[in-house]
Every structure is written in C-alpha cells, then in structure tokens.
Scaffold this motif. Structure first.
Motif, mmCIF file in Angstrom:
data_model
loop_
_atom_site.group_PDB
_atom_site.id
_atom_site.type_symbol
_atom_site.label_atom_id
_atom_site.label_comp_id
_atom_site.label_asym_id
_atom_site.label_seq_id
_atom_site.Cartn_x
_atom_site.Cartn_y
_atom_site.Cartn_z
ATOM 1 N N LYS A 187 0.774 -1.190 -0.049
ATOM 2 C CA LYS A 187 -0.069 -0.006 -0.070
ATOM 3 C C LYS A 187 0.888 1.240 0.050
ATOM 4 C CE LYS A 187 -2.893 -3.225 1.724
ATOM 5 N NZ LYS A 187 -2.647 -4.192 2.864
ATOM 6 N N THR A 188 0.842 1.958 -0.969
ATOM 7 C CA THR A 188 1.453 3.282 -0.973
ATOM 8 C C THR A 188 0.849 4.388 -1.905
ATOM 9 O OG1 THR A 188 3.673 4.036 -1.815
ATOM 10 C CG2 THR A 188 2.364 2.421 -3.286
ATOM 11 N N ARG A 189 1.616 5.437 -1.992
ATOM 12 C CA ARG A 189 0.996 6.521 -2.924
ATOM 13 C C ARG A 189 1.050 6.211 -4.350
ATOM 14 N NH1 ARG A 189 0.987 11.883 -0.682
ATOM 15 N NH2 ARG A 189 1.983 11.935 1.402
ATOM 16 N N THR A 190 0.248 6.587 -5.145
ATOM 17 C CA THR A 190 0.561 6.193 -6.774
ATOM 18 C C THR A 190 1.709 6.624 -7.222
ATOM 19 O OG1 THR A 190 -2.060 6.046 -6.746
ATOM 20 C CG2 THR A 190 -0.888 6.378 -8.827
ATOM 21 N N SER A 191 2.077 8.072 -6.702
ATOM 22 C CA SER A 191 3.293 8.758 -7.268
ATOM 23 C C SER A 191 4.388 7.779 -6.863
ATOM 24 C CB SER A 191 3.219 9.970 -6.691
ATOM 25 O OG SER A 191 3.471 9.865 -5.265
ATOM 26 N N LEU A 249 -2.852 -1.364 -8.817
ATOM 27 C CA LEU A 249 -4.099 -0.931 -9.103
ATOM 28 C C LEU A 249 -4.216 0.412 -8.229
ATOM 29 C CD1 LEU A 249 -5.894 -4.053 -9.061
ATOM 30 C CD2 LEU A 249 -5.568 -3.094 -11.082
ATOM 31 N N PRO A 250 -5.149 1.531 -8.795
ATOM 32 C CA PRO A 250 -5.379 2.663 -7.968
ATOM 33 C C PRO A 250 -6.323 2.085 -7.174
ATOM 34 C CG PRO A 250 -6.333 2.830 -10.183
ATOM 35 C CD PRO A 250 -5.551 1.528 -10.139
ATOM 36 N N ILE A 251 -6.551 2.891 -5.701
ATOM 37 C CA ILE A 251 -7.333 2.547 -4.781
ATOM 38 C C ILE A 251 -8.342 3.906 -4.844
ATOM 39 C CG2 ILE A 251 -8.009 2.822 -2.406
ATOM 40 C CD1 ILE A 251 -5.005 1.856 -2.143
#
Length: 136
Positions: free
Chosen positions: A89-93, A116-118
């Motif tokens: 789990k992380t930042r998309t950036s 996959l984006p949350i």
C-alpha cells in the motif's frame, strides 16, 4: 487554438480542481493511493523485499500472503509453482520508484509488479498511508 489549448490543459485543470475540492471538503481523490502486487519465490525472499520496501519508505504497509499456486507460461512452456504474494500500500506517485527498486533487488528475471489505484476506502486509513509515505 484556444480550444486546442483547453483540451490539452484539461487533465491539469481537472487535477487542480480535484485537489482544491479535496482540500476544501476533506474528501479523498480516487487514485491518489495504490496497491501493488509483487510475487516472490518463497517466504524469505518476500520478507526481505518487504523489509527493503519499508526501509526505503516506499510503502506504508505490506501484507505477506501465504503460499498460492501459480500457473504461467515461461519461455513457451506451461509452468507450475508456488509463490508468496506481497500487497504493497503506497502513494500512486511512488509506483514507478517502487517498481524500479523491486526490479533491482528481485531474483526473478521478470518479476511480477503490477498496481491498481485505490478508488475508495476508509478515509482515516488512506490518510495514514499518506502520512507514512513521503511525497516525491
């Protein structure tokens, strides 16, 4: 020319509007955070990669899921193996940096690293991810 400029600037203007709306209302911007999947050969490799990801502050949280069976084609042949899956789990950036780093330490020739984006989630949990993964 003005229409072309507006079309080209739409993604930027939409992003700014979403950030402004989020700041004013405290709402979540879908896609701000992502979950990445990384498959590993065994539990020790999974733990080592998870620890390395956390040490680099590329994620707020990594799940290490137990063995699963995998079927895949490799060099034209159907293969079967067991793998351990990491849920990161992380930042998309941070996905690009995460992917590059994992490829540099992963023993597989072509490691599975997909994300996959949350879209939505517990706002407090998503805020916690944001607080624990430094901005670019």
């Amino acid at each position: 020319e003005v229409l072309t400029l507006l079309v080209l600037m739409y993604p930027l203007l939409r992003g700014l509007a979403l950030h402004l709306h989020s700041a004013v209302t405290g709402s979540y911007i879908p896609g701000t955070h992502s979950i990445a999947f990384v498959s590993c050969l065994n539990e020790q490799i999974a733990r080592d990669i998870a620890r390395a990801i956390m040490d680099k502050k590329l994620a707020a949280y990594v799940n290490i899921l137990p063995k699963s069976s995998a079927l895949y084609f490799w060099k034209g042949e159907l293969e079967e193996s067991t793998e351990i899956l990491l849920l990161v789990k992380t930042r998309t950036s941070k996905i690009g940096e995460l992917s590059n780093y994992v490829r540099s330490i992963h023993p597989f020739e072509i490691p599975e690293i997909i994300s996959l984006p949350i879209d939505q989630g517990n706002p407090l949990y998503l805020k916690w991810i944001e607080e624990n993964v430094p901005r670019d």
